[in-house]
Design a protein around this motif. Structure first.
Motif, mmCIF file in Angstrom:
data_model
loop_
_atom_site.group_PDB
_atom_site.id
_atom_site.type_symbol
_atom_site.label_atom_id
_atom_site.label_comp_id
_atom_site.label_asym_id
_atom_site.label_seq_id
_atom_site.Cartn_x
_atom_site.Cartn_y
_atom_site.Cartn_z
ATOM 1 N N LEU A 135 47.527 46.248 39.558
ATOM 2 C CA LEU A 135 47.819 47.438 40.332
ATOM 3 C C LEU A 135 46.506 47.969 40.900
ATOM 4 O O LEU A 135 45.463 47.920 40.226
ATOM 5 C CB LEU A 135 48.485 48.493 39.466
ATOM 6 C CG LEU A 135 49.936 48.214 39.055
ATOM 7 C CD1 LEU A 135 50.368 49.172 37.966
ATOM 8 C CD2 LEU A 135 50.859 48.317 40.273
ATOM 9 N N LYS A 136 46.529 48.470 42.100
ATOM 10 C CA LYS A 136 45.286 48.872 42.740
ATOM 11 C C LYS A 136 44.552 49.958 41.956
ATOM 12 O O LYS A 136 43.319 50.007 41.966
ATOM 13 C CB LYS A 136 45.553 49.308 44.174
ATOM 14 C CG LYS A 136 45.866 48.132 45.089
ATOM 15 C CD LYS A 136 45.867 48.509 46.553
ATOM 16 C CE LYS A 136 46.012 47.271 47.436
ATOM 17 N NZ LYS A 136 46.043 47.618 48.872
ATOM 18 N N TYR A 170 51.654 38.078 45.392
ATOM 19 C CA TYR A 170 52.035 39.249 46.181
ATOM 20 C C TYR A 170 53.523 39.250 46.494
ATOM 21 O O TYR A 170 54.112 40.301 46.778
ATOM 22 C CB TYR A 170 51.253 39.279 47.499
ATOM 23 C CG TYR A 170 49.808 39.674 47.371
ATOM 24 C CD1 TYR A 170 49.423 40.849 46.722
ATOM 25 C CD2 TYR A 170 48.801 38.875 47.938
ATOM 26 C CE1 TYR A 170 48.081 41.213 46.628
ATOM 27 C CE2 TYR A 170 47.461 39.239 47.851
ATOM 28 C CZ TYR A 170 47.106 40.407 47.188
ATOM 29 O OH TYR A 170 45.794 40.768 47.102
ATOM 30 N N ASP A 171 54.133 38.061 46.454
ATOM 31 C CA ASP A 171 55.551 37.940 46.787
ATOM 32 C C ASP A 171 56.456 38.021 45.561
ATOM 33 O O ASP A 171 57.683 37.901 45.698
ATOM 34 C CB ASP A 171 55.806 36.611 47.509
ATOM 35 C CG ASP A 171 55.048 36.518 48.827
ATOM 36 O OD1 ASP A 171 54.908 37.550 49.508
ATOM 37 O OD2 ASP A 171 54.577 35.406 49.167
ATOM 38 N N THR A 215 50.416 47.465 46.906
ATOM 39 C CA THR A 215 50.345 48.026 45.551
ATOM 40 C C THR A 215 49.435 47.246 44.607
ATOM 41 O O THR A 215 48.988 47.791 43.598
ATOM 42 C CB THR A 215 51.750 48.066 44.923
ATOM 43 O OG1 THR A 215 52.292 46.725 44.886
ATOM 44 C CG2 THR A 215 52.670 48.968 45.741
ATOM 45 N N HIS A 216 49.165 45.966 44.904
ATOM 46 C CA HIS A 216 48.446 45.098 43.976
ATOM 47 C C HIS A 216 47.244 44.446 44.646
ATOM 48 O O HIS A 216 47.126 44.419 45.874
ATOM 49 C CB HIS A 216 49.383 43.999 43.442
ATOM 50 C CG HIS A 216 50.377 44.476 42.443
ATOM 51 N ND1 HIS A 216 51.459 45.263 42.784
ATOM 52 C CD2 HIS A 216 50.470 44.274 41.092
ATOM 53 C CE1 HIS A 216 52.179 45.530 41.698
ATOM 54 N NE2 HIS A 216 51.602 44.943 40.664
#
Length: 266
Positions: A73-74, A114-115, A123-124
């Motif tokens: 998560l960012k 990411y998918d 978000t990531h």
């Protein structure tokens, strides 16, 4: 993935001599690096003595003590970067300032993550994006050395036997730089990632705290003048005088094991 053809490969004999301000002893005052640890000086001298042209870094538990799982998560990225190995930063700067050496990243953190459900680029952060963020935060001057960063998890791409470990990564990196496998070194914390049939070598990161110069220990001297494509460990017993005998380089052979040795004295 096809391997680089013979005509795209080159050896040290066909290149300008490798030089290093670290190998020559001018260690202090380098821009962005400050004073250089004696262990780092010996590390760079060791790399040069082996004829390595490309040093490839794993990301999780090597560049950083952290582990990104299937993507961070960012809001957790700053914590991951805070766990960056100080020895990695110093080594990456030293290698960047050494003429004739290139660097790369080979991580199992795959942009395909990411998918995954509940994941997105908004978000990531994962794969080469995370590696680039770490380098930008901790040692941005080295980014030109990292022309290629491969994020690949074979489980997300058909789980093909030929892609096990870091084989896929290293073949793409060899093709990009046009170097023979015998001139490549992977630094990784997983023994299974270092096993290969192509002839590149590896150093095992022996603790879950990220890369440490102590991961590089002395081994018995090699035969004289090994061929560039040799799969035998290429080590120089003169680089780390006084270190306890041990072998940290993984012989590039199927089913090879990684012997663990005691650490170097600072």
């Amino acid at each position: 993935q096809e391997r680089p053809s013979a005509d795209t490969r080159h050896t040290l004999a066909g290149r300008a001599p490798i030089e290093s301000r670290f190998a020559r002893g001018a260690m202090a005052g380098a821009e962005g690096s400050g004073s250089v640890d004696g262990r780092c000086q010996r590390f760079v001298a060791w790399i040069l003595a082996q004829g390595v042209e490309v040093v490839v870094w794993d990301m999780d538990q090597t560049m950083s003590e952290g582990h990104c799982g299937d993507g961070l998560l960012k809001e957790d990225v700053d914590g991951y970067i805070a766990k960056t190995s100080a020895d990695f930063v110093e080594a990456a700067i030293a290698l960047h300032q050494t003429k004739g050496l290139r660097q790369a990243v080979a991580t199992g953190s795959d942009p395909a993550e990411y998918d995954l459900p509940e994941h997105s680029r908004e978000t990531h952060l994962c794969g080469p994006d995370l590696a680039r963020a770490l380098l930008q935060a901790r040692c941005p001057e080295v980014l030109p050395s990292f022309e290629i960063m491969i994020g690949f998890d074979g489980r997300l791409h058909g789980n093909r036997p030929e892609d096990r470990g870091k084989r896929h990564h290293m073949r793409l990196i060899a093709e990009h730089y046009g170097v023979p496998f015998g001139r490549m070194l992977l630094i990784d914390d997983a023994p299974s990632n270092l096993t290969n049939e192509d002839g590149w070598r590896g150093i095992l990161v022996s603790e879950a705290v990220g890369f440490r110069f102590e991961d590089c220990v002395e081994a018995p001297p090699p035969p004289p003048a090994p061929a560039p494509e040799s799969t035998e460990p290429l080590l120089d017993s003169e680089v780390f005088p006084g270190a306890p005998p041990a072998a940290a380089w993984l012989p590039a052979a199927p089913g090879a094991t990684v012997p663990l040795g005691p650490a170097l004295e600072p």
